[in-house]
Design a protein around this motif. Structure first.
Motif, mmCIF file in Angstrom:
data_model
loop_
_atom_site.group_PDB
_atom_site.id
_atom_site.type_symbol
_atom_site.label_atom_id
_atom_site.label_comp_id
_atom_site.label_asym_id
_atom_site.label_seq_id
_atom_site.Cartn_x
_atom_site.Cartn_y
_atom_site.Cartn_z
ATOM 1 N N PRO A 186 0.085 0.247 -6.014
ATOM 2 C CA PRO A 186 -0.613 -0.105 -4.774
ATOM 3 C C PRO A 186 -1.649 0.944 -4.431
ATOM 4 O O PRO A 186 -1.537 2.106 -4.833
ATOM 5 C CB PRO A 186 0.523 -0.118 -3.733
ATOM 6 N N PRO A 187 -2.674 0.576 -3.680
ATOM 7 C CA PRO A 187 -3.690 1.565 -3.257
ATOM 8 C C PRO A 187 -3.038 2.727 -2.506
ATOM 9 O O PRO A 187 -2.120 2.533 -1.718
ATOM 10 C CB PRO A 187 -4.600 0.746 -2.330
ATOM 11 N N THR A 237 -3.386 6.041 0.015
ATOM 12 C CA THR A 237 -4.150 6.684 1.074
ATOM 13 C C THR A 237 -3.422 7.947 1.511
ATOM 14 O O THR A 237 -2.196 7.923 1.686
ATOM 15 C CB THR A 237 -4.318 5.755 2.293
ATOM 16 N N THR A 297 0.845 -1.190 0.000
ATOM 17 C CA THR A 297 0.000 0.000 0.000
ATOM 18 C C THR A 297 0.881 1.240 0.000
ATOM 19 O O THR A 297 2.006 1.220 0.507
ATOM 20 C CB THR A 297 -0.938 0.044 1.225
#
Length: 211
Positions: free
Chosen positions: A33-34, A36, A4
């Motif tokens: 990757p995601p 955030t 991530t």
């Protein structure tokens, strides 16, 4: 464990604005990757301060360095508008609150909302410590629901604590910081990739995601 990506930022940070094109590339690239976003409250709470002529001059001088390195625009409207509002504090709390509302309702659009808020300040010269300006900016993105939702102090403090914890975990020196988390733990990446050679950064992250 799936890799991530995490981005540490503050909406009043000039260097974070300088990294906006790099963040946009990461947020829209396929095969990564995601991602955030995590505000750290660098200029919120105890990090806030009054705006005065000395600090405005210091900020403008620093902004010119960022502009030279990144090509980002720091306009005269910003210098003569937002930086000259000595009746307003230098406080990222309102913008962080607005972005936390976006994070709760439309998390994949937080990077877009952050860039719009940065543009409102550094290009249009608007006062992003004013909730009305923030609401108008979010509404312009079709995020009026987030603008109206609001975030209480407890939720805001919790989110800032998460960002600061990640900062401490990776021993990051400041913002912006890009963090890659894998099964081996979280690692702060060199920030140069956010300002230049973004294609190389994206390629390296794709490789990490497929490992």
């Amino acid at each position: 464990m799936t890799a991530t990506l995490h981005y540490l930022y503050d909406p009043l940070c000039g260097w974070c604005y300088g990294a906006a094109p790099g963040l946009r590339a990461l947020a829209t690239a396929a095969g990564l990757p995601p991602l955030t976003l995590h505000p750290t409250g660098l200029f919120a709470g105890r990090g806030a301060r009054p705006m005065d002529r000395a600090f405005a001059a210091y900020a403008w001088s620093n902004d010119q360095r960022i502009a030279k390195l990144t090509g980002q625009i720091f306009s005269d409207a910003y210098r003569d508008g937002a930086l000259a509002r000595f009746d307003r504090p230098f406080d990222s709390t309102p913008a962080t609150r607005a972005l936390t509302a976006v994070h709760r309702l439309a998390p994949t659009r937080e990077a877009e909302a952050l860039e719009a808020i940065q543009h409102a300040r550094f290009v249009d010269g608007r006062d992003i410590t004013d909730p009305a300006v923030l609401s108008e900016t979010l509404a312009g993105l079709g995020l009026a629901e987030a603008a109206a939702a609001g975030v209480d102090d407890e939720a805001l403090d919790r989110r800032l604590a998460e960002g600061r914890a990640l900062m401490a975990e990776t021993r990051a020196n400041g913002v912006p910081t890009l963090v890659l988390r894998t099964a081996d733990g979280a690692t702060a990446l060199p920030s140069d990739g956010l300002y230049r050679d973004t294609d190389r950064l994206i390629a390296a992250l794709r490789q990490a995601a497929s490992a």
